[in-house]
Design an enzyme around this catalytic site. Structure first.
Site, mmCIF file in Angstrom:
data_model
loop_
_atom_site.group_PDB
_atom_site.id
_atom_site.type_symbol
_atom_site.label_atom_id
_atom_site.label_comp_id
_atom_site.label_asym_id
_atom_site.label_seq_id
_atom_site.Cartn_x
_atom_site.Cartn_y
_atom_site.Cartn_z
ATOM 1 N N CYS A 51 -7.767 10.015 8.554
ATOM 2 C CA CYS A 51 -8.221 8.633 8.562
ATOM 3 C C CYS A 51 -7.664 7.899 9.775
ATOM 4 O O CYS A 51 -8.154 6.853 10.129
ATOM 5 C CB CYS A 51 -7.812 7.928 7.280
ATOM 6 S SG CYS A 51 -8.390 8.766 5.817
ATOM 7 N N GLY A 90 -11.874 5.842 -2.566
ATOM 8 C CA GLY A 90 -10.452 5.775 -2.890
ATOM 9 C C GLY A 90 -9.817 4.510 -2.312
ATOM 10 O O GLY A 90 -8.962 3.885 -2.952
#
Ligand code: PLP
Length: 390
Positions: free
Chosen positions: A326, A72
């Site tokens: 993340c 992504g």
């Protein structure tokens, strides 16, 4: 056996057994290079064409509008840098929001160092972008609007169709980072006026290291990866055939089960959203109460430190996140929680629980039970909390 409850599906998901089975075939049997002209290579090429059709079908795109990538983040980088580089003669202004994933924000910051101007739209207390603010931010030299479909931390779903309509009327490209939404909620790129869309396989029970960028016909961002002629000469590199085939299998299942899955995860989410504030005082829901991802729950607990909360829950076998997966590891408060106006100390005490089809009501009840205990234990240790009660 120790109980394990996995509630971090926004970080990554379990690969479905059917996906592993599909991938295995392309690792060990049909492992030819799709660029090879002999039959063994052509079989892989044909399989890729089928995978592209499956992925396109889920968002009502054309097969020729799907480009497989490595993740992504790559899709986000490609969309933004690619448009910036290719269309900079039309203008050097980009609009995005303050709550985007770092794959968007850091790419925009990189472009700012290279002569582009970026407007970062504020969001309201629920994490919603305002259409008026967007209209006001548009300039003669705006070439791209990039607003995420759904936020990875607080789950808020943006008014994508309306944003796309504004962009289209003004002749500006519209990209959406749909990494958290793709395969989880219905997306129709035609109806929603989307020009480019990023997605990632590992968020929908597919493998890590595969993503895709949808690029509407007629738009041609500059290549991010130069080299061979793969992906219609726009993204070089021998295709990750097993990964892409696994991605397509995950997409196929996501499409077939979406309605049922939305019903199931929404019920579990709503149970968490009801029980947590009922059983724990000073618990505040973050994100939009209704326009949010079916699997996302995010709460802030006053007088608590999020990292400690995670460690204690982990000891009870519960995997969760204190912000964006993340970025966890960094102790800065989440930029998303700051953008919705939470003070530092409250943003630090936040917890994201993200559900999947594989979670059960027992998982939810077990988590609430343990959470009540952990929050209580941590608050007893907190001088701020004990001071407040005197
Ligand atoms: N965009 C959003 C909204 C995400 O949540 C993530 C990952 O968490 C990404 C982009 C990056 O996706 P990938 O891990 O496939 O690079």
């Amino acid at each position: 056996m120790e109980r394990r409850v996995y509630l971090d599906n926004a970080a990554t998901t379990m690969v479905r057994p059917e996906v592993v089975e599909t991938m295995n075939e392309y690792f060990t049997e049909l492992y030819g290079n799709p660029s090879s002209i002999y039959d063994f290579g052509q079989k892989a090429k044909k399989a890729l064409a089928g995978a592209r059709e499956t992925v396109a079908g889920l968002i009502n795109a054309d097969v020729d509008e799907i480009y497989f990538t490595g993740c992504g983040s790559e899709s986000d980088n490609w969309a933004i840098k690619g448009v910036a580089e290719k269309y900079c003669s039309k203008g050097k202004h980009i609009i995005t929001s303050k709550i985007e994933h770092h794959a968007i924000l850091h790419t925009c910051e990189y472009l700012e160092k290279n002569g582009f101007e970026v407007t970062y739209l504020e969001v309201d207390e629920y994490g919603m972008v305002s259409l008026d603010d967007l209209n006001d931010a548009i300039r003669e030299d705006t070439i791209l609007i990039s607003i995420m479909f759904a936020n990875n931390e607080i789950g808020t779903i943006q008014p994508i169709k309306e944003i796309g309509a504004i962009a289209r009327e003004k002749n500006i490209f519209f990209h959406t980072d749909a990494v958290q939404a793709f395969g989880h909620v219905p997306i129709d790129v035609e109806e929603m006026n989307i020009d480019m869309l990023s997605a990632s396989a590992h968020k929908i029970h597919g493998p890590k290291g595969v993503g895709m960028l949808y690029i509407k016909k007629g738009i041609r961002p500059e290549n991010l990866i130069h080299g061979g002629a793969q992906e219609r000469k726009m993204r070089a590199g021998t295709e990750n055939v097993p990964g892409i085939m696994g991605f397509a299998k995950a997409v196929e299942i996501a499409g077939e089960t979406m309605e049922e899955s939305i019903g199931k995860t929404t019920a579990l989410r709503d149970r968490l959203m009801k029980l947590i504030p009922e059983k724990i005082e000073n618990a505040k829901l973050n994100g939009h109460p209704t326009s949010r991802l079916p699997g996302n729950v995010n709460f802030s607990f006053e007088f608590i430190e999020g990292e400690s909360l995670l460690l204690y829950l982990d000891m009870d076998g519960i995997s969760a996140s204190s912000g964006s997966a993340c970025t966890s590891g960094a102790l800065d408060p989440s930029h998303v929680l700051m953008a919705i106006g939470l003070p530092h100390e409250i943003a630090h005490g936040s917890l994201r629980l993200s559900l999947s089809d594989f979670n059960t009501e027992e998982d939810v009840d077990y988590t609430v039970e343990k959470l009540v205990n952990v929050v209580d234990r941590l608050r007893q240790m907190s001088p701020l909390y004990t001071g407040r009660r005197k």
